[in-house]
Motif scaffolding. Structure first.
Motif, PDB file in Angstrom:
ATOM      1  N   GLN A  49       0.831  -1.194   0.000  1.00 17.85           N
ATOM      2  CA  GLN A  49       0.000   0.000   0.000  1.00 17.85           C
ATOM      3  C   GLN A  49       0.870   1.249   0.000  1.00 17.85           C
ATOM      4  O   GLN A  49       1.813   1.350   0.788  1.00 17.85           O
ATOM      5  N   THR A  50       0.558   2.187  -0.880  1.00 18.55           N
ATOM      6  CA  THR A  50       1.304   3.437  -0.957  1.00 18.55           C
ATOM      7  C   THR A  50       0.408   4.596  -0.520  1.00 18.55           C
ATOM      8  O   THR A  50      -0.778   4.633  -0.840  1.00 18.55           O
ATOM      9  N   LEU A  51       0.991   5.536   0.202  1.00 20.97           N
ATOM     10  CA  LEU A  51       0.297   6.753   0.612  1.00 20.97           C
ATOM     11  C   LEU A  51       1.044   7.937   0.028  1.00 20.97           C
ATOM     12  O   LEU A  51       2.245   8.101   0.262  1.00 20.97           O
ATOM     13  N   THR A  52       0.347   8.757  -0.746  1.00 22.71           N
ATOM     14  CA  THR A  52       0.930   9.949  -1.340  1.00 22.71           C
ATOM     15  C   THR A  52       0.255  11.172  -0.723  1.00 22.71           C
ATOM     16  O   THR A  52      -0.965  11.284  -0.749  1.00 22.71           O
ATOM     17  N   LEU A  69       3.572  12.540  -9.699  1.00 23.44           N
ATOM     18  CA  LEU A  69       3.973  11.446  -8.811  1.00 23.44           C
ATOM     19  C   LEU A  69       2.905  10.356  -8.785  1.00 23.44           C
ATOM     20  O   LEU A  69       3.215   9.157  -8.884  1.00 23.44           O
ATOM     21  N   ALA A  70       1.641  10.761  -8.681  1.00 20.71           N
ATOM     22  CA  ALA A  70       0.549   9.790  -8.674  1.00 20.71           C
ATOM     23  C   ALA A  70       0.474   9.039  -9.994  1.00 20.71           C
ATOM     24  O   ALA A  70       0.217   7.826 -10.023  1.00 20.71           O
ATOM     25  N   MET A  80       2.947  -4.259 -11.329  1.00 16.70           N
ATOM     26  CA  MET A  80       3.104  -4.935 -10.054  1.00 16.70           C
ATOM     27  C   MET A  80       1.973  -4.480  -9.135  1.00 16.70           C
ATOM     28  O   MET A  80       1.484  -3.374  -9.260  1.00 16.70           O
ATOM     29  N   PRO A  81       1.513  -5.349  -8.235  1.00 13.91           N
ATOM     30  CA  PRO A  81       0.351  -5.003  -7.416  1.00 13.91           C
ATOM     31  C   PRO A  81       0.672  -3.891  -6.418  1.00 13.91           C
ATOM     32  O   PRO A  81       1.624  -3.980  -5.651  1.00 13.91           O
ATOM     33  N   LEU A  82      -0.101  -2.831  -6.450  1.00 16.40           N
ATOM     34  CA  LEU A  82       0.035  -1.717  -5.514  1.00 16.40           C
ATOM     35  C   LEU A  82      -1.352  -1.174  -5.210  1.00 16.40           C
ATOM     36  O   LEU A  82      -2.203  -1.091  -6.091  1.00 16.40           O
ATOM     37  N   ARG A  83      -1.569  -0.809  -3.964  1.00 18.30           N
ATOM     38  CA  ARG A  83      -2.783  -0.089  -3.611  1.00 18.30           C
ATOM     39  C   ARG A  83      -2.395   1.358  -3.333  1.00 18.30           C
ATOM     40  O   ARG A  83      -1.464   1.630  -2.582  1.00 18.30           O
ATOM     41  N   ILE A  84      -3.106   2.289  -3.957  1.00 14.56           N
ATOM     42  CA  ILE A  84      -2.709   3.698  -3.960  1.00 14.56           C
ATOM     43  C   ILE A  84      -3.727   4.534  -3.197  1.00 14.56           C
ATOM     44  O   ILE A  84      -4.930   4.426  -3.414  1.00 14.56           O
ATOM     45  N   SER A  85      -3.213   5.375  -2.296  1.00 16.59           N
ATOM     46  CA  SER A  85      -4.070   6.305  -1.565  1.00 16.59           C
ATOM     47  C   SER A  85      -3.436   7.688  -1.616  1.00 16.59           C
ATOM     48  O   SER A  85      -2.220   7.823  -1.436  1.00 16.59           O
ATOM     49  N   GLY A  99      -0.178  -0.426   8.010  1.00 22.88           N
ATOM     50  CA  GLY A  99      -0.741  -1.018   6.802  1.00 22.88           C
ATOM     51  C   GLY A  99      -0.125  -0.483   5.532  1.00 22.88           C
ATOM     52  O   GLY A  99      -0.193  -1.118   4.486  1.00 22.88           O
ATOM     53  N   TYR A 100       0.484   0.721   5.596  1.00 23.01           N
ATOM     54  CA  TYR A 100       1.182   1.261   4.430  1.00 23.01           C
ATOM     55  C   TYR A 100       2.609   0.709   4.372  1.00 23.01           C
ATOM     56  O   TYR A 100       3.206   0.364   5.395  1.00 23.01           O
ATOM     57  N   ASN A 101       3.136   0.629   3.159  1.00 25.38           N
ATOM     58  CA  ASN A 101       4.515   0.186   2.951  1.00 25.38           C
ATOM     59  C   ASN A 101       5.433   1.319   2.533  1.00 25.38           C
ATOM     60  O   ASN A 101       6.632   1.293   2.853  1.00 25.38           O
ATOM     61  N   ILE A 102       4.888   2.296   1.810  1.00 27.83           N
ATOM     62  CA  ILE A 102       5.702   3.428   1.359  1.00 27.83           C
ATOM     63  C   ILE A 102       4.858   4.697   1.396  1.00 27.83           C
ATOM     64  O   ILE A 102       3.676   4.681   1.056  1.00 27.83           O
ATOM     65  N   ILE A 103       5.480   5.788   1.859  1.00 30.22           N
ATOM     66  CA  ILE A 103       4.800   7.071   1.976  1.00 30.22           C
ATOM     67  C   ILE A 103       5.588   8.110   1.184  1.00 30.22           C
ATOM     68  O   ILE A 103       6.796   8.252   1.365  1.00 30.22           O
ATOM     69  N   PHE A 104       4.892   8.830   0.307  1.00 27.80           N
ATOM     70  CA  PHE A 104       5.475   9.942  -0.441  1.00 27.80           C
ATOM     71  C   PHE A 104       4.968  11.245   0.174  1.00 27.80           C
ATOM     72  O   PHE A 104       3.759  11.467   0.245  1.00 27.80           O
TER      73      PHE A 104
END
Length: 247
Positions: A49-52, A69-70, A80-85, A99-104
């Motif tokens: 899961q990614t949070l921008t 970026l989005a 590749m599987p990613l969930r974007i928020s 629950g997130y893996n990467i934050i921008f």
């Protein structure tokens, strides 16, 4: 003639192999060949899961900090599987980071000690944080609140006409390596790297542009300039997507 249609492809979940399975869907070729093929990944693993976070959202999304970026993250999600928020600065302060893996963080100016502690815990758990700077960022606040995990101390602003170069040859593929000089930077923060950090990209005046630091089990990446085109043309060049993908 023009035509359109919908086809469903159903793959039973218990029929998937362990790990991941990739494939492609192809339609009959027409005048626009670019959209005739789509790739997909099916996985029994939980999708990352990614949070921008957009520090300066606008009425016109194309003018926002995270527009390019989005788009880059969405492009990566096709292969590749990613969930974007995507959140604004105010929503981010109330967001649970578990629950997130990467934050921008893109030009995020409003940060609090509480959210700083949460980011520290996020890094301890193995998350990654990518920071783009901008006009809403107060370097003195970042340097104090984020001092335990920033890859560099953030200095004063610098104006100029700079391009980019790679610190290590073959950091990217050869075709991409040769295109970083297409990036033009008009404004950036001067960065003083921490002793345990490493610089991935430099400007043509030998100033750090992208710095990396390992923190606990996590990773922090710091860009000296913006994620939009306010201070540079980086998002418009062919090296932006490969850089985000590598991160």
């Amino acid at each position: 003639g023009k035509s359109e249609g919908i086809k469903d492809f159903v793959i039973p979940k218990d029929g998937l192999p362990q790990g991941e399975m990739s494939g492609r869907v192809e339609i009959s070729h027409d005048d626009l060949a670019a959209d005739d093929v789509r790739y997909f990944v099916l996985s029994q693993k939980e999708e990352p899961q990614t949070l921008t976070v957009d520090g300066d959202p606008r009425g016109d999304a194309r003018l926002g900090e995270t527009y390019y970026l989005a788009r880059a993250v969405e492009t990566i999600s096709e292969i590749m599987p990613l969930r974007i928020s995507i959140k604004d600065n105010e929503s981010f302060l109330d967001e649970n980071l578990k629950g997130y893996n990467i934050i921008f963080l893109a030009n995020v100016g409003d940060v609090t000690p509480q959210k700083t502690r949460e980011i520290g815990e996020f890094l301890k758990d193995g998350g990654s944080v990518v920071i783009f700077l901008g006009d809403r960022v107060r370097s003195d606040i970042y340097n104090v609140l984020f001092k335990d995990f920033l890859p560099a101390e953030i200095g004063n602003l610098s104006d100029g006409d700079y391009s980019l170069s790679i610190h290590k040859p073959n950091e990217f593929t050869k075709g991409i390596d040769e295109k970083f000089n297409q990036v033009k930077i008009r404004e950036l923060f001067n960065l003083l790297p921490a002793k345990d950090s490493s610089t991935i990209l430099y400007t043509s005046n030998n100033s750090p542009f992208l710095i990396y630091r390992k923190v606990e089990r996590g990773n922090v990446f710091l860009f000296a300039s913006t994620a939009d085109t306010a201070w540079n043309n980086f998002p418009l060049t062919p090296v932006f997507l490969p850089t985000i993908k590598k991160i």
